[in-house]
Design a protein around this motif. Structure first.
Motif, PDB file in Angstrom:
ATOM      1  N   ARG A  77       0.805  -1.221   0.000  1.00 52.67           N
ATOM      2  CA  ARG A  77       0.000   0.000   0.000  1.00 52.67           C
ATOM      3  C   ARG A  77       0.839   1.272   0.000  1.00 52.67           C
ATOM      4  O   ARG A  77       0.381   2.317  -0.441  1.00 52.67           O
ATOM      5  CB  ARG A  77      -0.948   0.000   1.197  1.00 52.67           C
ATOM      6  CG  ARG A  77      -0.255   0.075   2.550  1.00 52.67           C
ATOM      7  CD  ARG A  77      -1.233   0.014   3.694  1.00 52.67           C
ATOM      8  NE  ARG A  77      -0.559  -0.006   4.984  1.00 52.67           N
ATOM      9  CZ  ARG A  77      -1.177  -0.169   6.139  1.00 52.67           C
ATOM     10  NH1 ARG A  77      -2.489  -0.335   6.166  1.00 52.67           N
ATOM     11  NH2 ARG A  77      -0.502  -0.178   7.268  1.00 52.67           N
ATOM     12  N   SER A  78       2.069   1.190   0.518  1.00 51.09           N
ATOM     13  CA  SER A  78       2.898   2.396   0.583  1.00 51.09           C
ATOM     14  C   SER A  78       4.059   2.356  -0.403  1.00 51.09           C
ATOM     15  O   SER A  78       4.986   3.150  -0.290  1.00 51.09           O
ATOM     16  CB  SER A  78       3.423   2.601   2.011  1.00 51.09           C
ATOM     17  OG  SER A  78       4.228   1.502   2.403  1.00 51.09           O
ATOM     18  N   VAL A 159      -6.413   7.271   1.304  1.00 48.58           N
ATOM     19  CA  VAL A 159      -5.178   7.501   0.570  1.00 48.58           C
ATOM     20  C   VAL A 159      -4.616   8.848   1.007  1.00 48.58           C
ATOM     21  O   VAL A 159      -5.362   9.775   1.326  1.00 48.58           O
ATOM     22  CB  VAL A 159      -5.423   7.487  -0.964  1.00 48.58           C
ATOM     23  CG1 VAL A 159      -6.357   8.619  -1.385  1.00 48.58           C
ATOM     24  CG2 VAL A 159      -4.115   7.568  -1.731  1.00 48.58           C
ATOM     25  N   LYS A 198      -4.952  13.445   3.826  1.00 48.94           N
ATOM     26  CA  LYS A 198      -5.612  12.150   3.789  1.00 48.94           C
ATOM     27  C   LYS A 198      -7.025  12.299   3.240  1.00 48.94           C
ATOM     28  O   LYS A 198      -7.782  13.183   3.661  1.00 48.94           O
ATOM     29  CB  LYS A 198      -5.653  11.534   5.187  1.00 48.94           C
ATOM     30  CG  LYS A 198      -6.172  10.101   5.224  1.00 48.94           C
ATOM     31  CD  LYS A 198      -6.090   9.533   6.646  1.00 48.94           C
ATOM     32  CE  LYS A 198      -6.540   8.071   6.683  1.00 48.94           C
ATOM     33  NZ  LYS A 198      -6.450   7.527   8.061  1.00 48.94           N
ATOM     34  N   LEU A 226       0.702   9.816  -4.668  1.00 51.55           N
ATOM     35  CA  LEU A 226      -0.130   8.972  -3.819  1.00 51.55           C
ATOM     36  C   LEU A 226       0.743   8.162  -2.869  1.00 51.55           C
ATOM     37  O   LEU A 226       1.827   7.716  -3.236  1.00 51.55           O
ATOM     38  CB  LEU A 226      -0.955   7.991  -4.663  1.00 51.55           C
ATOM     39  CG  LEU A 226      -1.877   8.559  -5.734  1.00 51.55           C
ATOM     40  CD1 LEU A 226      -2.519   7.427  -6.518  1.00 51.55           C
ATOM     41  CD2 LEU A 226      -2.937   9.461  -5.131  1.00 51.55           C
ATOM     42  N   VAL A 229      -2.181   3.817   0.091  1.00 55.46           N
ATOM     43  CA  VAL A 229      -3.462   3.479  -0.523  1.00 55.46           C
ATOM     44  C   VAL A 229      -4.029   2.277   0.229  1.00 55.46           C
ATOM     45  O   VAL A 229      -3.435   1.201   0.231  1.00 55.46           O
ATOM     46  CB  VAL A 229      -3.289   3.149  -2.015  1.00 55.46           C
ATOM     47  CG1 VAL A 229      -4.654   2.867  -2.642  1.00 55.46           C
ATOM     48  CG2 VAL A 229      -2.584   4.283  -2.742  1.00 55.46           C
TER      49      VAL A 229
END
Length: 845
Positions: A77-78, A159, A198, A226, A229
C-alpha cells in the motif's frame, strides 16, 4: 462456505459403543478384558495449573500478518516493496499502471525529499496527460487471487495524496474484477493542494468474489502523488479501525489462549546486529524495532521480513496488545538480545547498539504499563488506550546458537529490567533444540543465575512426542520454570495431533514446572507457505483449523484448575537396536567418500568398499545429486543438491562399527553419514559441518520428521580428509572423529501410544479425564476413581479418524464430537477408540 462434516460423529459414537440421538447414550458392555488401568487418587493433591497454561505464538511467517490476520486488503500500500525485501520485488509489486476511457500518463515510484514521512520513504508519482477526459492510474491485485469482497459489505478506502494541478485533481476509486466488471459504485474524490492530506471514502460491494481489484485513477494533467493506498473491510474483529480479519481473529479467540507470544521468533532476533546510519537516521539494514510499529500507521516503517517478504507493521505492538486484551490473553513480547539464532551465528560488538536495545526494552514496558504522563505511556494514550495493558513478562532472545555470548547480553537486559521494573518476569531461552551442547550450556547458565523462566523450542517427529511424555518428570523443581514457546509434530495429519495430545498430558502432569506452552506456528496463507505444520490455514476469504487446531482447542478449553494424581498400567514395549543400511549423503556440498567398512566387534568384516571396482553396491535413497566414482573414491559433485543419500549393506547385526573417510570438496556444509537406514524417511545420520558449517549433530528421522539425538558446535575444512567412525552397540551409539571420541547417545526410549491425565475443574465440580490412544487398536481401560461419588452421566468429547487424515480447504473431516454418556461409576470400564483423544467431564457429588 459449507464444509463436509458430521459423518465422523456417528462413526465415533458407534466405535465407542454409544448410541446417538435425543435419548441419553449408554455404554455398551466391554468386549474384552481391560489392557489398561487408570487409578485416580481423589484425596491426593496434584499440581496447580496456571490460567496461562496454554497460549498462542504469533509470528509474521507464511504471510500470517500482512495478507492474513491484518485485515488490510491492499498489498504494498505504501509502495515500499524493494529488492532488499525480496529480489523479485519493486516499488510497483502488486500494482499495474494503466488508463481508462483513453486516459494516459506515466507512473513511477519515488524516494525523495517530498516523501509523506521520514520513515515512509517511497510514494507513487503519476504524471497525468488527460486534458480532454479519460483517466490514468494504478490497479492493485491484493493477495492470493485478489480482494475478497462480500455482497452488501462496506469497505473503507483511504489515501494520502497531493497534486500540483492548480484546480485540483479528480480521482475515481473503483472495485472491479479482473475483467473490469464493476463490483461497487465508484467513489469520487478531489485532491487539492500540493501538501500531503488524507482522503477517505466508503465503497459497498455489489457481489461476492475472491478475485476483486482496486483501481485509483485520475483525470486532468499535472503530477499527482499517492501514498498509503488502503482498503479495509468495515467488518473487522470487534469493528476496530486498522483492525484484524474477523474469521481468523475469531478462530484464535475460540482457543481461549492464556497468553500471546509476539511478534515472533526468528524475525525478531535476526537482523538485529545493525544500528542506524548517522546521516540519514535510517537503519543500515532494516530490522525489527518495536518503536517502528507504533504511532500513526503512515509514520511506521516497513520491514525486510526474515522470511523473505515485506512487513508493513500495520499490525504493530499496539494492535498486538489490544488483541491480547480483547481475548483475555497475557501479552508476552520477545525482544532481540543482539545475538542471532535461526541458523545464524553472530553477536554484536557494538556497545552503543546494545545499550540502545536495552533502553528500547525499558521503553516498551513503559509503553505497555506507564502512566499517560510518561513519554511512551503518553503515546499509548494518544493511540486510544490510556489504561495500561498490564504487561508482566518480557522474553529476551530467541533460539541463539552462541550460548555464552547470548547469556552475557541477557544478563544485561535482565539487570536493567529488574532494576526499573522488579515485577516483570524476564524470560531466557535454551536455544533451537530439545537437546545438545547449546541446550545443555544454556540450561547450565540459566540455573546458575537463578533465572525465573526458560523458553524451550523443538519440532520433532510424532514418535519423539510419544516417547517423551515423561520429559519434564525429572526437571529440577527448584530451578527455572519452563515456557514451551514453540513446539509441533512435523506434519499436519491426525497422527501428529494425537502425538501432541499425548505429550500435552505430560505437560499438564508437570504444570508446576511447565507454566506455559504454545504450538507453533499459528497461521499459514495457503499460497505463501514457508513453514509447516501450522495451526490455522487460510486463503483470502476462507480459513480452516488443522487437526492440531482441534486438539489444541479441546485442551485449551478444558484445562482444569489442578491435576488429580493418577497411576496408569498397561502393555509396554522394548527398545529396538539400531539396524539397517549404511548411508552417505551431502547437503549443498560436494564431498568425496572412501574406504567404507563395517566390522563386528571381533573384527569380522560385515561390509567393505574402497570403490576400486565401482559403486555397484550403492543405491539411491533420495534420488538427487550427482554421484560417481572418481579416482577410486565415491564423489557427490553437485553443490546445490540437498539430501542426496545413497545406501548399501543392510546390517542386521546389533553390534557393529561403521567407518569411512570423508573429504569436503566445496559448498556450504560438510558430511552426512547415515546408519540404521530403513528408507528415505527413517534413518539416523551424523551431520558434520551442518547448519552452514557451524554445528555437528546426529539426527534421527522418523517418517520424515527429524529430531536431534546429540549436537555441539562443529565445522569441517575444505580439502581435509576426516576419519569417521560410528560405533553401534544395540541402542548405544558412540561417535569418533579422527580417532577421538566426539560424542554419543543411547536411543532406548519406547513409544507410548496410550497417555492420560486427570484434572479437576473447581468451578463446575467436574473431573476431566483426558485419554489419548494413538494406536490402531482400541484400548479397553478400567477407570478407578477411588471412593469418589460421581453422577452416572458425563459429557464426552472425542476426536478420532484416519491417522493420515488432515483438514483442508475443501473438507475438514477431523472435528470434535460431543455427546452425553451414561454408565459412569466410581469404577467403570471404557473402550477408547483407535487413534483418538477423549475427554470425559465427570460430575462429582
Amino acid at each position: 462456505m459449507l464444509r463436509r462434516r458430521g459423518l465422523l460423529g456417528l462413526a465415533t459414537a458407534a466405535l465407542m459403543g454409544v448410541s446417538v440421538g435425543s435419548a441419553a447414550p449408554t455404554v455398551a458392555a466391554p468386549a474384552a478384558v481391560p489392557e489398561y488401568q487408570i487409578k485416580v487418587d481423589p484425596a491426593g493433591r496434584g499440581v496447580e495449573i496456571s490460567d496461562r497454561m496454554y497460549g498462542i505464538f504469533i509470528e509474521d511467517i507464511n504471510f500470517a500478518a500482512d495478507g492474513g490476520l491484518y485485515a488490510e486488503l491492499v498489498r504494498n500500500r505504501s509502495f515500499e516493496f524493494l529488492p532488499a525485501d525480496n529480489q523479485s520485488y519493486t516499488g510497483m509489486t502488486a500494482w499495474t499502471a494503466g488508463g481508462a476511457g483513453g486516459g494516459a500518463g506515466a507512473a513511477a515510484t519515488v524516494d525523495d525529499a517530498g516523501r509523506l514521512d521520514e520513515r515512509n520513504r517511497t510514494y507513487l508519482r503519476l504524471d497525468l496527460s488527460n486534458p480532454d477526459g479519460g483517466r490514468f492510474g494504478v490497479t492493485n491485485a491484493g493477495y492470493n487471487t485478489g480482494f475478497a469482497l462480500g455482497a452488501g459489505e462496506r469497505y473503507d478506502f483511504s489515501v494520502w495524496a497531493r497534486t500540483d494541478a492548480p484546480g485540483g485533481t479528480p480521482v475515481t476509486v473503483t472495485l472491479h474484477d479482473a475483467d473490469g466488471a464493476a463490483l461497487a459504485a465508484p467513489l469520487a474524490l478531489s485532491v487539492r493542494g500540493d501538501g500531503w492530506a488524507k482522503y477517505t471514502g466508503t465503497l459497498r460491494a455489489t457481489r461476492t468474489t475472491d478475485r476483486g481489484r482496486l483501481s485509483v485513477r485520475a483525470a486532468g494533467t499535472g503530477t499527482l502523488r499517492l501514498d498509503m493506498v488502503s482498503l479495509f473491510p468495515r467488518d473487522t474483529y470487534k469493528g476496530r479501525p486498522n483492525g484484524l480479519r474477523r474469521d481468523l481473529a475469531e478462530k484464535i479467540a475460540a482457543l481461549r489462549p492464556g497468553f500471546i507470544r509476539l511478534p515472533g521468533g526468528c524475525l525478531v532476533n535476526t537482523g538485529s546486529m545493525y544500528g542506524y546510519d548517522a546521516a540519514s537516521g535510517f537503519p543500515r539494514a532494516r530490522s525489527y524495532q518495536w518503536k517502528d510499529t507504533v504511532g500513526a500507521v503512515e509514520t511506521r516503517a516497513t520491514n525486510a521480513n526474515f522470511w523473505g517478504y515485506n512487513q508493513s507493521y500495520g499490525l504493530g505492538y499496539f494492535e498486538y496488545f489490544q488483541f491480547a486484551e480483547d481475548i483475555g490473553a497475557m501479552p508476552l513480547p520477545v525482544v532481540p538480545a543482539l545475538v542471532t539464532g535461526c541458523g545464524q551465528n553472530r553477536a554484536t560488538d557494538d556497545e552503543a547498539l546494545l545499550r540502545r536495545h536495552i533502553q528500547d526494552t525499558l521503553d516498551l514496558v513503559e509503553f505497555a504499563n506507564g502512566p499517560v504522563t510518561s513519554t511512551w505511556g503518553g503515546l499509548r494514550a494518544r493511540m486510544g488506550h490510556p489504561k495500561p495493558f498490564g504487561l508482566t513478562h518480557v522474553a529476551v532472545g530467541n533460539e541463539e546458537n552462541l550460548p555464552d555470548q547470548f547469556f552475557a547480553n541477557f544478563q544485561r537486559f535482565r539487570s536493567a529490567i529488574e532494576a526499573r521494573y522488579p515485577d516483570i518476569t524476564v524470560v531466557s531461552n535454551s536455544g533451537p533444540d530439545d537437546a545438545g551442547g547449546t541446550f545443555d550450556r544454556l540450561w547450565e547458565l540459566n540455573r546458575a543465575s537463578d533465572v525465573d523462566m526458560v523458553d524451550e523450542h523443538y519440532y520433532n517427529s510424532p514418535t519423539w512426542f510419544l516417547q517423551n511424555n515423561a520429559r519434564y518428570d525429572a526437571y529440577d523443581r527448584a530451578g527455572p520454570q519452563v515456557f514451551l514457546g514453540e513446539y509441533a509434530s512435523q506434519d499436519n495429519k491426525l497422527l501428529n495431533s494425537l502425538a501432541e495430545a499425548a505429550y500435552m498430558t505430560g505437560l499438564e502432569r508437570n504444570a508446576d514446572i511447565v507454566k506455559m506452552a504454545s504450538y507453533a506456528p499459528l497461521l499459514a496463507n495457503i499460497d505463501h507457505v514457508q513453514w509447516r505444520p501450522d495451526l490455522i490455514w487460510f486463503d483470502n476469504d476462507e480459513s480452516w483449523g488443522s487437526t492440531s487446531y482441534q486438539v489444541q482447542k479441546l485442551f485449551m478449553n478444558n484445562v482444569g484448575d489442578r491435576t488429580v494424581p493418577t497411576t496408569m498400567t498397561g502393555p509396554g514395549s522394548q527398545p529396538q537396536p539400531i539396524t539397517g543400511r549404511i548411508g552417505l549423503s551431502t547437503w549443498a556440498t560436494s564431498a568425496t567418500y572412501d574406504d567404507v567398512k563395517v566390522t563386528a566387534p571381533d573384527g569380522t568384516v560385515l561390509f567393505g568398499d574402497d570403490f576400486s571396482t565401482g559403486a555397484g553396491a550403492w543405491t539411491p535413497v533420495a534420488n538427487r545429486g550427482t554421484w560417481a566414482v572418481v579416482d577410486g573414491a565415491y564423489t557427490q559433485s553437485d553443490t546445490a543438491a540437498q539430501d542426496t543419500m545413497v545406501a548399501a549393506a543392510d546390517i542386521t547385526a546389533t553390534d557393529y562399527d561403521y567407518s569411512v573417510k570423508a573429504t569436503k570438496n566445496a559448498g556450504a556444509e560438510g558430511f552426512l553419514v547415515g546408519f540404521g537406514v530403513k528408507d528415505s524417511g527413517n534413518f539416523y545420520w551424523w551431520n558434520l559441518g551442518g547448519w552452514n558449517n557451524t554445528q555437528g549433530a546426529v539426527e534421527k528421522a522418523t517418517n520424515g520428521g527429524k529430531e536431534i539425538m546429540v549436537a555441539k558446535p562443529n565445522s569441517v575444512t575444505t580439502g581435509t580428509t576426516y576419519d569417521i567412525r560410528i560405533q553401534v552397540r544395540g541402542t548405544k551409539v558412540t561417535l569418533f572423529l579422527d580417532g577421538q571420541e566426539w560424542g554419543g547417545f543411547t536411543d532406548d526410549r519406547v513409544t507410548q501410544p496410550f497417555a492420560q491425565v486427570v484434572t479437576r475443574d473447581d468451578a463446575s465440580g467436574e473431573l476431566i479425564v483426558k485419554v489419548v490412544n494413538a494406536q490402531e487398536k482400541a484400548a479397553v481401560t478400567r477407570v478407578d476413581l477411588g471412593r469418589l461419588r460421581v453422577r452416572d452421566k458425563a459429557r464426552m468429547t472425542v476426536i478420532t479418524g484416519d491417522p493420515g487424515e488432515q483438514n483442508t480447504r475443501t473438507a475438514e473431516p477431523i472435528q470434535p464430537v460431543t455427546t452425553t454418556v451414561d454408565g459412569i461409576r466410581s469404577a467403570f470400564t471404557w473402550t477408547f477408540a483407535p487413534y483418538s483423544v477423549t475427554f470425559l467431564r465427570i460430575k462429582t457429588r
